[in-house]
Enzyme design. Structure first.
Site, PDB file in Angstrom:
ATOM      1  N   ASP A   1       0.829  -1.199   0.000  1.00  0.00           N
ATOM      2  CA  ASP A   1       0.000   0.000   0.000  1.00  0.00           C
ATOM      3  C   ASP A   1       0.869   1.257   0.000  1.00  0.00           C
ATOM      4  O   ASP A   1       0.527   2.271  -0.618  1.00  0.00           O
ATOM      5  CB  ASP A   1      -0.918   0.007   1.222  1.00  0.00           C
ATOM      6  CG  ASP A   1      -1.763  -1.251   1.311  1.00  0.00           C
ATOM      7  OD1 ASP A   1      -2.228  -1.715   0.254  1.00  0.00           O
ATOM      8  OD2 ASP A   1      -1.933  -1.781   2.422  1.00  0.00           O
TER       9      ASP A   1
ATOM     10  N   HIS B   1      -5.043  -3.690   5.577  1.00  0.00           N
ATOM     11  CA  HIS B   1      -4.517  -4.039   4.257  1.00  0.00           C
ATOM     12  C   HIS B   1      -5.614  -4.588   3.352  1.00  0.00           C
ATOM     13  O   HIS B   1      -5.432  -5.592   2.669  1.00  0.00           O
ATOM     14  CB  HIS B   1      -3.381  -5.060   4.407  1.00  0.00           C
ATOM     15  CG  HIS B   1      -2.688  -5.407   3.123  1.00  0.00           C
ATOM     16  ND1 HIS B   1      -2.138  -4.461   2.285  1.00  0.00           N
ATOM     17  CD2 HIS B   1      -2.467  -6.615   2.524  1.00  0.00           C
ATOM     18  CE1 HIS B   1      -1.600  -5.063   1.238  1.00  0.00           C
ATOM     19  NE2 HIS B   1      -1.797  -6.369   1.351  1.00  0.00           N
TER      20      HIS B   1
END
Length: 343
Positions: free
Chosen positions: A172, A199
């Protein structure tokens, strides 16, 4: 002119800082779409002197292949034969777990839960028995649930160390750096974007207000945040059902592994966001949360607070926390059932 050999090694020099320490790194799931490129990147990291690659099948072939790369590390591949998992884990300083099935079109990370949860729990038992002091990096999705699963397994064996269990959310972070550079027309290698939360989907919260581009137009910012949160869907769609993010995830895993190794070796000011057992929102029932941490010889050295953030980011975190509670509890509940079957 550089030789071909020198060009290869220099191309990955960010993973290849010399170290006086010797570290064994074990990759569980080394023959998979993430495991193979991750193994390559770890072979190129000079902090890694002993690389153990394990999978149900194919790991010896991966090991033979990357062993030909001229860096100062030994590589061995293992399968379940001859107690291979235990051998791969013995004496390991860092264990990385990318094992599991990939996402397919239309699949969310949560859809992967039942299959990957069983795989991760079984591997966690092996880690508890064979390398209880290792730093453990979890890549297998859904990370919001698999990290709590590993924690519960380790607790059941009396070897849980919250400072050494990491959910790898680095993908990310690198996506955020790349995507914001495209919006701002800047060098992506210079962009630093803190991403917190979890996540998956709305649990991924990029803190745009803490970047140099906090004043970008709202519509552009909203689109940017959405792309960071759901960037994995781009890859799944582009691969047309043939896989999910593997090469970028391997790069993210290698970066996080390198940072953990840097911390273990005593390097200073090594900071990465990661999904950990975190006190920031524990009073609200959120046991795990990704936030920036300073890494050190014992794993997590310091957990950083988020500081002042924008109102829209506070709203995103509030939504993320509600989803995280459910994801974490799902992992805990699964582990209770899993461990009951082991008795």
């Amino acid at each position: 002119m550089f030789s071909a050999r020198r060009q290869l090694i220099n191309s990955f020099r960010q993973f290849s800082t010399s170290s006086i320490n010797n570290y064994k790194v074990s990759v569980l799931g080394a023959n998979g779409g993430i495991g193979q490129p991750l193994s390559l990147l770890l072979k190129l990291n000079h902090k890694v002197t002993d690389l153990a690659l394990y999978d149900l099948r194919g790991a010896p072939g991966v090991a033979a292949d990357v062993s030909h790369i001229p860096t100062n590390s030994t590589v061995k591949g293992y399968t379940p034969d001859n107690d291979g998992l235990a051998t791969a884990l013995k004496g390991s300083d860092v264990v990385i777990i990318p094992a599991g099935v990939p996402r397919k079109p239309g699949m969310t990370r949560d859809d992967l839960f039942n299959t990957n949860a069983s795989i991760v729990a079984s591997l966690a038992l092996a880690v508890a028995e064979n390398s209880p002091n290792a730093a453990i990096l979890i890549i297998s999705n859904p990370v919001n649930s698999t990290v709590p699963i590993v924690a519960e397994v380790l607790k059941s064996k009396g070897v849980y160390n919250p400072k050494k269990l990491f959910g790898v959310t680095t993908l990310d972070v690198i996506r955020a750096s790349r995507f914001i550079s495209e919006v701002a027309n800047t060098d992506p290698t210079k962009e630093q974007v803190t991403v917190v939360g979890g996540h998956s989907g709305i649990t991924i919260v990029p803190l745009i207000s803490k970047t140099l581009h906090k004043d970008i137009a709202k519509d552009v910012k909203d689109a940017l945040i959405n792309r960071i949160q759901f960037g994995g869907d781009e890859v799944v769609k582009a691969k047309d059902g043939a896989g999910s993010a593997t090469l970028s995830m391997a790069t993210a895993g290698a970066r996080m592994a390198n940072s953990v190794l840097s911390g273990l070796s005593g390097e200073k000011d090594i900071i990465e966001p990661t999904f950990i057992d975190n006190p920031l929102y524990k009073s609200e029932g959120v046991e795990f949360f990704s936030s920036p941490v300073t890494l050190g010889p014992d794993g997590v050295h310091e957990i950083h607070t988020l500081g002042t953030i924008a109102g829209f980011e506070e709203e995103m975190i509030a939504a993320a926390k509600e989803t995280l509670k459910k994801n974490i509890q799902k992992g805990v509940d699964f582990t209770g059932q899993f461990l009951a079957k082991q008795k």
